[in-house]
Design a protein around this motif. Structure first.
Motif, PDB file in Angstrom:
ATOM      1  N   PHE A   1      -6.124   2.273  -8.016  1.00 48.93           N
ATOM      2  CA  PHE A   1      -7.382   2.014  -7.319  1.00 48.93           C
ATOM      3  C   PHE A   1      -7.327   2.555  -5.896  1.00 48.93           C
ATOM      4  CE2 PHE A   1      -6.250  -1.058 -10.484  1.00 48.93           C
ATOM      5  CZ  PHE A   1      -7.407  -1.222 -11.225  1.00 48.93           C
ATOM      6  N   ARG A   2      -8.368   3.223  -5.490  1.00 46.90           N
ATOM      7  CA  ARG A   2      -8.429   3.732  -4.109  1.00 46.90           C
ATOM      8  C   ARG A   2      -9.806   3.430  -3.529  1.00 46.90           C
ATOM      9  NH1 ARG A   2      -3.932   7.992  -3.952  1.00 46.90           N
ATOM     10  NH2 ARG A   2      -2.529   6.815  -5.264  1.00 46.90           N
ATOM     11  N   ALA A   3      -9.796   2.748  -2.396  1.00 46.64           N
ATOM     12  CA  ALA A   3     -11.068   2.409  -1.747  1.00 46.64           C
ATOM     13  C   ALA A   3     -11.481   3.526  -0.794  1.00 46.64           C
ATOM     14  CB  ALA A   3     -10.935   1.084  -1.007  1.00 46.64           C
TER      15      ALA A   3
ATOM     16  N   THR B   1      -3.363  -2.083  -7.020  1.00 51.20           N
ATOM     17  CA  THR B   1      -2.351  -1.049  -6.780  1.00 51.20           C
ATOM     18  C   THR B   1      -2.952   0.339  -6.519  1.00 51.20           C
ATOM     19  OG1 THR B   1      -0.346  -0.024  -7.641  1.00 51.20           O
ATOM     20  CG2 THR B   1      -2.033  -0.543  -9.261  1.00 51.20           C
ATOM     21  N   VAL B   2      -2.382   1.050  -5.572  1.00 50.95           N
ATOM     22  CA  VAL B   2      -2.769   2.456  -5.379  1.00 50.95           C
ATOM     23  C   VAL B   2      -1.780   3.393  -6.087  1.00 50.95           C
ATOM     24  CG1 VAL B   2      -3.946   2.113  -3.170  1.00 50.95           C
ATOM     25  CG2 VAL B   2      -1.528   2.697  -3.180  1.00 50.95           C
ATOM     26  N   SER B   3      -0.617   2.824  -6.443  1.00 51.77           N
ATOM     27  CA  SER B   3       0.421   3.618  -7.104  1.00 51.77           C
ATOM     28  C   SER B   3       1.538   2.667  -7.541  1.00 51.77           C
ATOM     29  CB  SER B   3       0.989   4.651  -6.122  1.00 51.77           C
ATOM     30  OG  SER B   3       2.229   5.152  -6.575  1.00 51.77           O
ATOM     31  N   GLY B   4       2.091   2.931  -8.715  1.00 53.16           N
ATOM     32  CA  GLY B   4       3.199   2.088  -9.189  1.00 53.16           C
ATOM     33  C   GLY B   4       4.556   2.628  -8.752  1.00 53.16           C
TER      34      GLY B   4
ATOM     35  N   GLY C   1      13.738  10.847  -7.456  1.00 57.19           N
ATOM     36  CA  GLY C   1      12.519  11.611  -7.188  1.00 57.19           C
ATOM     37  C   GLY C   1      11.497  11.274  -8.251  1.00 57.19           C
ATOM     38  N   GLY C   2      10.266  11.581  -7.971  1.00 57.53           N
ATOM     39  CA  GLY C   2       9.241  11.274  -8.967  1.00 57.53           C
ATOM     40  C   GLY C   2       7.928  11.925  -8.618  1.00 57.53           C
ATOM     41  N   PHE C   3       6.972  11.715  -9.518  1.00 57.72           N
ATOM     42  CA  PHE C   3       5.658  12.317  -9.303  1.00 57.72           C
ATOM     43  C   PHE C   3       4.579  11.476  -9.960  1.00 57.72           C
ATOM     44  CE2 PHE C   3       7.595  14.511 -13.025  1.00 57.72           C
ATOM     45  CZ  PHE C   3       6.725  14.068 -14.009  1.00 57.72           C
ATOM     46  N   GLY C   4       3.364  11.754  -9.575  1.00 63.27           N
ATOM     47  CA  GLY C   4       2.213  11.108 -10.207  1.00 63.27           C
ATOM     48  C   GLY C   4       1.187  12.169 -10.563  1.00 63.27           C
TER      49      GLY C   4
ATOM     50  N   LEU D   1      11.107  14.211  -3.677  1.00 64.50           N
ATOM     51  CA  LEU D   1      12.382  13.497  -3.657  1.00 64.50           C
ATOM     52  C   LEU D   1      12.124  12.300  -2.757  1.00 64.50           C
ATOM     53  CD1 LEU D   1      14.994  16.380  -3.168  1.00 64.50           C
ATOM     54  CD2 LEU D   1      14.005  15.474  -5.295  1.00 64.50           C
ATOM     55  N   ARG D   2      12.805  11.182  -3.017  1.00 61.06           N
ATOM     56  CA  ARG D   2      12.577   9.994  -2.201  1.00 61.06           C
ATOM     57  C   ARG D   2      13.661   9.880  -1.132  1.00 61.06           C
ATOM     58  NH1 ARG D   2       7.726  10.361  -4.498  1.00 61.06           N
ATOM     59  NH2 ARG D   2       7.600   9.496  -6.591  1.00 61.06           N
ATOM     60  N   GLU D   3      13.239   9.418   0.036  1.00 62.41           N
ATOM     61  CA  GLU D   3      14.212   9.272   1.118  1.00 62.41           C
ATOM     62  C   GLU D   3      15.271   8.259   0.684  1.00 62.41           C
ATOM     63  OE1 GLU D   3      16.323  10.154   3.507  1.00 62.41           O
ATOM     64  OE2 GLU D   3      14.475  11.002   4.368  1.00 62.41           O
TER      65      GLU D   3
ATOM     66  N   TYR E   1      -6.813   6.783 -13.624  1.00 63.72           N
ATOM     67  CA  TYR E   1      -5.537   6.565 -14.328  1.00 63.72           C
ATOM     68  C   TYR E   1      -4.496   7.549 -13.808  1.00 63.72           C
ATOM     69  CZ  TYR E   1      -7.296   3.022 -17.355  1.00 63.72           C
ATOM     70  OH  TYR E   1      -7.788   1.833 -17.802  1.00 63.72           O
ATOM     71  N   MET E   2      -3.281   7.052 -13.725  1.00 63.41           N
ATOM     72  CA  MET E   2      -2.223   7.932 -13.220  1.00 63.41           C
ATOM     73  C   MET E   2      -0.994   7.798 -14.128  1.00 63.41           C
ATOM     74  SD  MET E   2      -1.265   8.780  -9.296  1.00 63.41           S
ATOM     75  CE  MET E   2      -0.946   7.182  -8.654  1.00 63.41           C
ATOM     76  N   ILE E   3      -0.378   8.933 -14.402  1.00 64.30           N
ATOM     77  CA  ILE E   3       0.922   8.937 -15.078  1.00 64.30           C
ATOM     78  C   ILE E   3       1.928   9.127 -13.966  1.00 64.30           C
ATOM     79  CG2 ILE E   3       2.458  10.167 -16.691  1.00 64.30           C
ATOM     80  CD1 ILE E   3      -1.038  11.042 -17.021  1.00 64.30           C
ATOM     81  N   GLU E   4       2.834   8.184 -13.823  1.00 70.19           N
ATOM     82  CA  GLU E   4       3.825   8.297 -12.757  1.00 70.19           C
ATOM     83  C   GLU E   4       5.219   8.233 -13.369  1.00 70.19           C
ATOM     84  OE1 GLU E   4       2.572   6.561  -8.797  1.00 70.19           O
ATOM     85  OE2 GLU E   4       1.737   5.106 -10.192  1.00 70.19           O
ATOM     86  N   ALA E   5       6.084   9.116 -12.911  1.00 75.21           N
ATOM     87  CA  ALA E   5       7.447   9.154 -13.425  1.00 75.21           C
ATOM     88  C   ALA E   5       8.411   9.050 -12.251  1.00 75.21           C
ATOM     89  CB  ALA E   5       7.686  10.452 -14.180  1.00 75.21           C
TER      90      ALA E   5
ATOM     91  N   ASP F   1       0.889  -1.161   0.000  1.00 75.23           N
ATOM     92  CA  ASP F   1       0.000   0.000   0.000  1.00 75.23           C
ATOM     93  C   ASP F   1       0.924   1.207   0.000  1.00 75.23           C
ATOM     94  OD1 ASP F   1      -1.561   2.155   0.604  1.00 75.23           O
ATOM     95  OD2 ASP F   1      -2.170   1.480   2.582  1.00 75.23           O
ATOM     96  N   CYS F   2       1.353   1.583  -1.188  1.00 77.42           N
ATOM     97  CA  CYS F   2       2.400   2.600  -1.342  1.00 77.42           C
ATOM     98  C   CYS F   2       2.170   3.828  -0.468  1.00 77.42           C
ATOM     99  CB  CYS F   2       2.470   2.986  -2.807  1.00 77.42           C
ATOM    100  SG  CYS F   2       3.491   4.393  -3.158  1.00 77.42           S
ATOM    101  N   GLU F   3       0.962   4.342  -0.497  1.00 78.66           N
ATOM    102  CA  GLU F   3       0.716   5.596   0.222  1.00 78.66           C
ATOM    103  C   GLU F   3       0.551   5.379   1.718  1.00 78.66           C
ATOM    104  OE1 GLU F   3       0.938   8.606  -1.568  1.00 78.66           O
ATOM    105  OE2 GLU F   3       1.736   6.987  -2.769  1.00 78.66           O
TER     106      GLU F   3
HETATM  107  N1  LIG Z   1       4.298   8.361  -8.158  1.00 82.04           N
HETATM  108  C1  LIG Z   1       3.953   9.287  -7.298  1.00 82.04           C
HETATM  109  O1  LIG Z   1       4.735  10.083  -6.834  1.00 82.04           O
HETATM  110  C2  LIG Z   1       2.509   9.356  -6.901  1.00 82.04           C
HETATM  111  C3  LIG Z   1       2.307   9.040  -5.452  1.00 82.04           C
HETATM  112  N2  LIG Z   1       2.761   7.727  -5.114  1.00 82.04           N
HETATM  113  C4  LIG Z   1       0.811   9.136  -5.172  1.00 82.04           C
HETATM  114  O2  LIG Z   1       0.105   8.148  -5.311  1.00 82.04           O
HETATM  115  O3  LIG Z   1       0.359  10.228  -4.870  1.00 82.04           O
END
Ligand SMILES: NC(=O)C[C@H](N)C(=O)O
Length: 470
Positions: free
Chosen positions: A247-249, A223-226, A436-439, A403-405, A262-266, A182-184
């Protein structure tokens, strides 16, 4: 413009290898030359019927473009029960019509599938349906001019994402739908339980064996996030992205939430500054918008969406602390004041965008307590994480990233207990680099650019609590 769309109805060969490449206009001209004056056929659905004295004009659409093709035929050649949205086959000569359009002068019109034989069909040639009403007939909604435009725009934007990310050097990764994390860490996961659970329950040896272990060895979710999976890839491919359903419940029926979106994640390696991420996010946001404005112009017009006024402007920046200061100063204009250290409400987000003249605004450096475990602490202030949200008109938050820890010890302390993320820690032990990344929420993006208030109106098959019927 019409000619271009008309020609979409006809397929042509790409020509011989030795031919000189043609520019777009030449290609279209050539395509038209191929069909003009020739006998051709068309298949589609009847959208308009205009009856004259001895002729009938039909507007036929096959969904590939917003524009209809005009078909004209003798009254006597038109089947009696021809009606709105029945599917037809028409054949005849392509010609230049007096009204400046191209038409098919049909000598054969056949109904392939009739419509409304008993008067029950809920749609008509009406132009502007109320979107709330269309949501009651999700299976027929795509047939309206409004929604078919939306679907084509969605497709244009989707292609633009791949093109843009490819141009920026990102490698596409298919991250899994089934996952054990559960990524988040927000507990808003859909658990996956095999349908044969009842049967298998009966076969279970011990009563307390967990349901999840029947099929997989770990609890398994949609998945809630890739993101976490992308992080494995960024540590070998440098720049990666994924674009797929998440998917988010969440028990929310708001105009901003879907159970499946749908999410674009980088995710990118060697990223040391949050501004590197915001730059990348801004480029992506504008590239997709430009594709919509340019390639999707007729459909944009059809749904009355205008070119966003921010397209040629630099996005704005503020820190979380600045945002709270602004909200404090204007507390009298808010129904609920903002509280330092807490998340922003939708009202707060939209206020900040308005405050910045409707220009999308990055809010950076968020309080650690309200953000997930994987975000990196700011070097100048350990109470903050180097995170960014992009706030946009209509929707508020549309992007989230950080940024990721990358400090093994710090991360170990922050990982939620029982999270089964040993492998994630391993990434910091072997060949570690700052990443680092974003969605970006795809539907929210479409909402903000197309000006559509309800998220259920920008996705073909919306799912929200108690609604998954189609
Ligand atoms: N890939 C991301 O940074 C998105 C983040 N995990 C979110 O679900 O908000």
């Amino acid at each position: 413009m019409f000619r271009r769309h008309f020609l979409r109805y006809f397929s042509t060969n790409s020509g011989s290898k030795n031919q000189k490449p043609l520019n777009v206009a030449d290609k279209l001209e050539k395509k038209f030359d191929k069909v003009s004056g020739k006998r051709t056929k068309i298949q589609g659905w009847v959208k308009v019927i205009r009856k004259m004295k001895d002729k009938v004009f039909l507007e036929v659409n096959n969904g590939m473009t917003f524009e209809h093709v005009q078909v004209v035929a003798k009254k006597t050649d038109i089947p009696k029960n021809l009606s709105y949205d029945c599917s037809v086959f028409a054949a005849g000569e392509v010609a230049y019509a007096p009204n400046g359009r191209y038409e098919i002068r049909a000598d054969e019109v056949r109904i392939l599938g009739s419509c409304e034989v008993d008067g029950s069909y809920p749609l008509s040639s009406k132009k502007d349906y109320i979107l709330d009403d269309l949501r009651q007939i999700l299976h027929l909604r795509p047939r309206t001019a409004q929604f078919s435009s939306l679907l084509r725009l969605r497709s244009i934007a989707s292609l633009a994402i791949s093109k843009h990310m490819n141009k920026r050097g990102f490698i596409n990764i298919h991250t899994p739908i089934l996952t054990s994390n559960d990524c988040e860490g927000a507990g808003e996961v859909f658990s996956v339980v095999p349908e044969s659970r009842k049967m298998l329950d009966g076969m279970k040896k011990s009563k307390d064996q967990s349901v999840e272990s029947i099929y997989f060895d770990t609890p398994t979710y949609l998945t809630v996030s890739g993101q976490l999976q992308l992080e494995t890839m960024a540590r070998t491919l440098s720049k990666v992205y994924t674009f797929g359903p998440t998917f988010r419940a969440e028990n929310s029926k708001s105009r901003m939430h879907l159970s499946e979106f749908y999410m674009i994640e980088a995710e990118e390696a060697f990223v040391t500054d949050i501004r590197m991420l915001t730059t990348e996010a801004e480029l992506l946001f504008k590239a997709i918008t430009r594709a919509l404005v340019e390639e999707g112009a007729p459909d944009m017009r059809a749904i009355k969406a205008e070119t966003p006024k921010w397209l040629d402007k630099d996005f704005r920046y503020m820190t979380y602390d600045d945002a709270i200061d602004i909200l404090d100063k204007h507390a009298d204009k808010l129904s609920i004041p903002a509280k330092r250290g807490q998340a922003l409400s939708k009202e707060h987000e939209l206020f900040l965008v308005d405050y910045n003249d409707g220009i999308p605004t990055f809010v950076i450096n968020w309080p650690k307590e309200i953000k997930p475990f994987y975000m990196k602490e700011c070097s100048h202030d350990s109470s903050k994480v180097a995170a960014m949200d992009l706030l946009a008109p209509v929707v508020g938050e549309v992007f989230g990233g950080s940024l990721r820890e990358d400090n093994y010890e710090l991360l170990k302390q922050k990982i939620p207990p029982k999270a089964n993320l040993e492998w994630y820690l391993d990434l910091r032990r072997y060949g570690n680099v700052p990443t680092g990344g974003f969605g970006m929420g795809y539907e929210r993006f479409l909402q903000t650019v197309l000006g559509i208030p309800n998220i259920r109106d920008v996705i073909p098959f919306p799912r929200w609590p108690h609604n998954c019927s189609l």
